[in-house]
Design a protein around this motif. Structure first.
Motif, mmCIF file in Angstrom:
data_model
loop_
_atom_site.group_PDB
_atom_site.id
_atom_site.type_symbol
_atom_site.label_atom_id
_atom_site.label_comp_id
_atom_site.label_asym_id
_atom_site.label_seq_id
_atom_site.Cartn_x
_atom_site.Cartn_y
_atom_site.Cartn_z
ATOM 1 N N ALA A 96 -7.836 -45.282 -37.106
ATOM 2 C CA ALA A 96 -8.002 -44.567 -38.380
ATOM 3 C C ALA A 96 -8.603 -43.181 -38.151
ATOM 4 O O ALA A 96 -8.186 -42.188 -38.753
ATOM 5 C CB ALA A 96 -8.898 -45.382 -39.314
ATOM 6 N N ILE A 97 -9.575 -43.118 -37.264
ATOM 7 C CA ILE A 97 -10.210 -41.825 -36.961
ATOM 8 C C ILE A 97 -9.160 -40.861 -36.406
ATOM 9 O O ILE A 97 -9.066 -39.700 -36.830
ATOM 10 C CB ILE A 97 -11.359 -42.024 -35.944
ATOM 11 N N MET A 98 -8.346 -41.346 -35.486
ATOM 12 C CA MET A 98 -7.368 -40.464 -34.848
ATOM 13 C C MET A 98 -6.285 -40.032 -35.844
ATOM 14 O O MET A 98 -5.855 -38.884 -35.860
ATOM 15 C CB MET A 98 -6.768 -41.131 -33.620
ATOM 16 N N GLN A 99 -5.879 -40.949 -36.684
ATOM 17 C CA GLN A 99 -4.862 -40.576 -37.673
ATOM 18 C C GLN A 99 -5.408 -39.540 -38.653
ATOM 19 O O GLN A 99 -4.763 -38.532 -38.919
ATOM 20 C CB GLN A 99 -4.380 -41.828 -38.430
ATOM 21 N N ASN A 100 -6.602 -39.798 -39.161
ATOM 22 C CA ASN A 100 -7.177 -38.856 -40.133
ATOM 23 C C ASN A 100 -7.435 -37.488 -39.508
ATOM 24 O O ASN A 100 -7.183 -36.449 -40.126
ATOM 25 C CB ASN A 100 -8.490 -39.407 -40.704
ATOM 26 N N SER A 101 -7.957 -37.485 -38.291
ATOM 27 C CA SER A 101 -8.274 -36.179 -37.688
ATOM 28 C C SER A 101 -6.994 -35.420 -37.341
ATOM 29 O O SER A 101 -6.927 -34.196 -37.507
ATOM 30 C CB SER A 101 -9.195 -36.349 -36.482
ATOM 31 N N GLN A 102 -5.970 -36.148 -36.904
ATOM 32 C CA GLN A 102 -4.705 -35.464 -36.618
ATOM 33 C C GLN A 102 -4.076 -34.914 -37.905
ATOM 34 O O GLN A 102 -3.491 -33.829 -37.922
ATOM 35 C CB GLN A 102 -3.722 -36.410 -35.918
ATOM 36 N N TYR A 103 -4.212 -35.680 -38.960
ATOM 37 C CA TYR A 103 -3.699 -35.206 -40.249
ATOM 38 C C TYR A 103 -4.423 -33.911 -40.656
ATOM 39 O O TYR A 103 -3.792 -32.952 -41.116
ATOM 40 C CB TYR A 103 -3.889 -36.295 -41.311
ATOM 41 N N ALA A 104 -5.733 -33.888 -40.475
ATOM 42 C CA ALA A 104 -6.506 -32.688 -40.840
ATOM 43 C C ALA A 104 -6.013 -31.482 -40.046
ATOM 44 O O ALA A 104 -5.817 -30.390 -40.617
ATOM 45 C CB ALA A 104 -7.991 -32.928 -40.590
ATOM 46 N N VAL A 105 -5.795 -31.658 -38.758
ATOM 47 C CA VAL A 105 -5.339 -30.538 -37.933
ATOM 48 C C VAL A 105 -3.942 -30.085 -38.380
ATOM 49 O O VAL A 105 -3.670 -28.884 -38.518
ATOM 50 C CB VAL A 105 -5.341 -30.926 -36.434
ATOM 51 N N GLN A 106 -3.104 -31.070 -38.636
ATOM 52 C CA GLN A 106 -1.750 -30.747 -39.104
ATOM 53 C C GLN A 106 -1.797 -29.906 -40.384
ATOM 54 O O GLN A 106 -1.108 -28.897 -40.504
ATOM 55 C CB GLN A 106 -1.039 -32.075 -39.375
ATOM 56 N N ARG A 107 -2.635 -30.299 -41.308
ATOM 57 C CA ARG A 107 -2.752 -29.566 -42.578
ATOM 58 C C ARG A 107 -3.381 -28.196 -42.371
ATOM 59 O O ARG A 107 -2.955 -27.210 -42.975
ATOM 60 C CB ARG A 107 -3.574 -30.377 -43.601
ATOM 61 N N LEU A 108 -4.418 -28.144 -41.520
ATOM 62 C CA LEU A 108 -5.078 -26.844 -41.274
ATOM 63 C C LEU A 108 -4.099 -25.858 -40.645
ATOM 64 O O LEU A 108 -4.137 -24.653 -40.938
ATOM 65 C CB LEU A 108 -6.304 -27.027 -40.363
#
Lengths: 462, 524
Positions: A365-377
């Motif tokens: 979950a941590i990796m998915q959420n953090s990757q999503y944040a980077v993708q959006r940023l």
């Protein structure tokens, strides 16, 4: 008027005092202080405000605390050594138990439960790191790393220590102060594009006198160091030890450093069930193989399991006590004392609750959420969500150099939008210019991340 | 209904005994302790499984060997273990001398659980933690009053870490004066905590340990002989762990200062001194207090804790950064300390304990603090008289009053009955009481150290004394009952053999236990 009896001090009752003084054979209490010469006695009263009743105290303290704004009120993306994670209610229930809260240094008989719970904590963390020896926790990751390094120096009989330049600056300061003057430190360069350790530089600095190399994985800057096996090979060829610092919450999905050659593993337990507490939740652990050369170098207490005279009972005691400063003062291994035992018990509760699936799920979950944040940023013009192009765990370096704003200014404006932006790295890592270390974990929802991205966009476009 | 007669002087007690398994034995495949927050479907759709980006060599292979247990069973397990732990909320905790086990006010525990304390990140913008910084600053002001020092850091995570920070400051101070290499010795005393010597040794110092004179005072002639141009510092507790206050302490610090050394004060034994005498007047350059001892923060099975470290003005720039400053109504973190030793603990230290100590001081006020000291000393001297009357017990060294604790001896009882202080430890458990021997080395033979603090009533003290009397009586009449103790504890006497000291036999984790016992089982 007679003096009021304070609720915390029962023997302020005058009649009781009289009886006790009579037993002692003294006229008054100050007579008991006759051993202190007059010139050392404090003549004036201390300038400390008068006593508050319990109700007044509560109002007073809550009034002060109300000046704080917590991460419950604002959205938080700060990490950098203290991280916001989900905390199961059972963790709080157990560490608030009055028995554990107020126990201290009892013997294995009246404090059997404390020994039992800490033995279990050692055993549960041992599964995470896949090693057979884990200590009763020390102060924090920095201290755990500093001690691991001193252990490595004693084991190898060498004095030079290599640290990667990506080591967390706070931990580096703790390590260096703790190792000075006995050890000499040198720093290994890293690749600014990936964060990875510069193996050429490592080879150049890996002289015969190197006791150990210390690096962190995932690193302070969040990236995953993938050269573990190669690094280990280089160190083994040089009879140097590999000390790896690790975030334990990553170990459901990431390989423990023991799988790529680490001799000593250390890290912080705070992610495993401790509230941030303005940094009061930190607790360090150290793990090694079960070999005498390692075990005998631990300064910490190590609880072991033993039988009792009655079949079927588990007992617990201190393993190899005669290595500690409790037994040997300055001849012991470093020092031991009060550290962070309650957080060890709590980390044990956390691991027992999550189990193997939970640790896998939380890592994912941590990796998915953090990757999503980077993708959006990355979708925001002039911003790079992660300026290091290597995989990362929960933290990543966001590049704001092309926004025309300093991180300081940007964070101020995010604060107005009730967001704690990532840690400003411009002082610690000037090579990244105006960049910030962001932390995204399982507690962040898609809406939280979208809100962050939208807010940064608004700040930049304004 | 008839009256129920209760005549026992000692408590008819039995410790909880749940005979809990090791948590791995509770494993039931498929059970689950807690559910995690779900990952949003759109997030998963956008990034995939999240973990295949981990490079091959860095992926966890195989399943973790953690147990799977339902929530209620995890809770029950740990609640039972807590019941098998004798916290100071449960017992008359006089037996852990040197550790100042006092009442832990419940209001403070309630205050530290305020989300505006618990959920603060240490790197938040200063504007958003003004309340927290205010508490740090206000506690600093109180500690200055109590000690006479000029500035405090709350970063050290225990007394031991504060001692280490002080040894670090000593080194940095002499280095700043070009005498770092020359001044390589630290002087301490044998009745001071082992950490004083141990932490100074970590900082590379040669340790000189002074033994007491025949009355138990640190020997001033030995100090005179020990100081030289190699002296970096002198560290001591006063009173020492014997409860004996050294009245010539100012002469000691003068001697060390004249030799060019710094003097640092271990105030772990400060409970009898609040408002009575201070570090400054005794000539110390630095001191520390354990907030988890004298200032009523709980001990938490051994931390987290705080060693509040105070220094005189000229040493302020050496403190670990940051410290809290107050200017123009604003609180800020000052990182810019020119000679700072760096860090000893991450961020700001254990903030909850800082809050607890501040709340405790405010609950007492200046007068209350002085009452704490006076009653702690009264309680101790009352016990002292009572314990000396017990057959086989003594207190070596100077006669007359002691301060807040006493190091006693069962030497005579051991000689006459064979019952040792370790035997007494186990037997005290049977009465629901904790009793500790003492730190090593046992200069006082068959030692025990009692510190009754201000928290206990005369009745509480009498209960503890009765238990000691009972054990002495047993030792002389039926020593076996003491030697084979405990009888009312969670477990029976351990069969230690060399299970804890032999590398083939010690088991520091469950997995290690399974491996080592499998070998033994296979050999059967």
């Amino acid at each position: 008027m007679t003096q009021k009896v304070h609720p915390y001090i029962p023997n302020m009752v005058p009649k009781v005092q009289e009886e006790m003084l009579k037993v002692i054979g003294a006229k008054n209490i100050m007579e008991l202080y006759s051993c202190i010469p007059d010139e050392l006695k404090l003549k004036e009263n201390m300038n400390i405000p008068p006593a508050l009743t319990e109700y007044e105290l509560r109002r007073h303290i809550e009034g002060i605390l109300n000046k704080n704004t917590s991460t419950k009120e604002y959205l938080n993306f700060l990490g950098a050594g203290c991280w916001q994670h989900f905390i199961p209610a059972v963790c709080d229930e157990i560490n608030q138990r009055s028995e554990f809260l107020t126990a201290y240094a009892g013997e294995p008989y009246e404090d059997h439960g404390r020994f039992h719970a800490l033995f279990e904590y050692q055993s549960l963390v041992a599964e995470l790191v896949d090693m057979d020896v884990v200590n009763v926790p020390t102060f924090d990751w920095g201290q755990a790393a500093a001690t691991s390094i001193r252990m490595a120096a004693r084991i190898t009989g060498k004095k030079k220590v290599l640290l990667t330049k990506t080591t967390a600056p706070e931990r580096r300061d703790i390590i260096i102060n703790y190792g000075t003057p006995d050890l000499q430190f040198e720093f290994v360069h890293f690749d600014v594009k990936t964060g990875a350790m510069d193996l050429k530089d490592l080879k150049a600095k890996l002289t015969e006198d190197v006791a150990a190399l210390y690096f962190e994985n995932p690193s302070y800057l969040g990236f995953i160091e993938e050269q573990g096996p190669e690094i280990s090979k280089l160190l083994k060829g040089n009879q140097s030890l590999m000390v790896v610092g690790v975030d334990p919450i990553s170990l459901g999905v990431m390989a423990p450093p023991s799988h790529y050659g680490a001799d000593i593993i250390c890290g912080d337990l705070q992610p495993l069930g401790m509230h941030m507490n303005f940094s009061g939740g930190q607790a360090g652990f150290i793990a090694t193989r079960d070999e005498v050369k390692f075990v005998q170098e631990f300064p910490s207490r190590l609880f072991g399991i033993v039988p009792t005279v009655k079949e079927g009972e588990y007992g617990f005691g201190d393993v190899y006590y005669d290595r500690t400063s409790f037994a040997l003062r300055e001849e012991g291994k470093e020092s031991v004392g009060t550290q962070t035992a309650l957080w060890g018990i709590t980390a044990g509760v956390y691991l027992a609750l999550l189990g193997p699936d939970g640790m896998y799920e939380v890592g994912q979950a941590i990796m998915q959420n953090s990757q999503y944040a980077v993708q959006r940023l990355n979708q925001i013009p002039n911003i790079t969500g992660s300026c290091l192009n290597s995989p990362f765990f929960k933290e990543f370096v966001v590049d704001f150099n092309h926004t025309g704003l300093s991180v300081e200014e940007l964070n101020k404006r995010l604060l107005e939008k009730k967001i704690f932006g990532g840690k400003d790295l411009s002082n610690e890592f000037p090579e990244f210019g105006q960049s910030a270390l962001y932390c995204v974990t399982e507690v962040h929802t898609k809406e939280d991340i979208d809100h962050l991205v939208q807010s940064i966009k608004e700040v930049i476009e304004k | 209904m008839q009256r129920i007669t209760r005549t026992n002087k000692t408590r008819d007690f039995h410790q909880a005994k749940w005979n809990e398994p090791i948590i791995f034995e509770l494993h039931q495949p498929g059970e689950k302790g807690v559910e995690l927050p779900p990952v949003n479907k759109e997030v998963a759709l956008a990034v995939g499984d999240g973990i295949s980006v981990i490079p091959e060599a860095m992926q966890r292979k195989g399943r973790l060997g953690l147990p799977e247990i339902g929530q209620a069973r995890v809770l029950r397990h740990y609640v039972r273990l807590s019941q098998e732990t004798l916290g100071s909320d449960f017992n008359v905790e006089i037996g852990q001398g040197t550790c100042t086990m006092k009442y832990i006010p419940k209001i403070n525990e309630l205050l530290i659980r305020d989300p505006k304390m618990m959920e603060l990140h240490p790197l938040q913008n200063e504007e958003t933690v003004q309340g927290m910084l205010e508490i740090f600053h206000k506690l600093d002001l109180c500690m200055r009053e109590i000690s006479g020092m000029d500035c405090f850091s709350f970063q050290p995570g225990s007394g031991t870490q504060a001692l280490f920070a002080m040894a670090s400051i000593v080194r940095k101070y002499h280095e700043s004066r070009g005498e770092g290499d020359q001044r390589n010795e630290i002087i301490t005393t044998i009745f001071s905590h082992p950490s004083q010597a141990a932490t100074a040794a970590v900082k590379g110092y040669k340790i000189i340990t002074l033994h007491p004179d025949e009355d138990g005072f640190p020997d001033i002639d030995k100090l005179k002989a020990a100081v030289s141009e190699r002296t970096a510092g002198f560290v001591v507790a006063n009173p020492e762990d014997t409860g004996i206050f050294n009245p010539r302490i100012k002469e000691f610090t003068d001697i060390v200062h004249q030799a060019g050394g710094l003097c640092f004060y271990d105030q772990a034994n400060a409970n009898g001194l609040l408002g009575i005498t201070r570090a400054k007047e005794a000539g110390f350059d630095m001191c520390f207090f354990n907030l988890h001892k004298t200032f009523a923060a709980p001990h938490m099975c051994g931390g987290p804790a705080t060693g509040a470290l105070g220094v005189i003005a000229k040493l302020k720039e050496f403190l670990p950064a940051p410290i809290v400053e107050h200017r123009d109504g604003k609180y800020s973190l000052q990182y810019d300390l020119e000679q700072s030793i760096g860090k000893v603990r991450s961020f700001h230290g254990v903030a909850q304990t800082v809050l607890r100590a501040y709340a405790w001081i405010r609950a007492l006020g200046a007068e209350g603090l002085k009452e704490v000291a006076k009653i702690a000393v009264l309680n101790n001297n009352y016990m002292y008289h009572k314990v000396l009357a017990i057959r086989g017990a003594s207190a070596p060294y100077v006669k007359g009053h002691r301060l807040e604790q006493v190091r006693y001896s069962w030497e005579q009882m051991t000689k006459e009955t064979g019952v040792t202080t370790e035997d007494v430890t186990r037997r005290m458990t049977d009465f629901g009481l904790h009793y500790w021997t003492s730190h090593h080395p046992y200069i006082v033979k068959q030692p025990f150290t009692l510190e009754p603090t201000e928290s206990y009533s005369k009745e509480d003290l009498d209960e503890y004394i009765h238990a000691l009397e009972q054990i002495s009586k047993e030792a002389y009449e039926n020593p076996e009952i003491v030697k084979s103790a405990p009888h009312n504890s969670t477990i029976h006497k351990m069969d230690e053999q060399d299970f804890l000291d032999h590398p083939d036999k010690w088991c520091i984790t469950w997995r290690s236990y399974l491996k080592k016992t499998a070998v033994v089982e296979a050999a059967k």
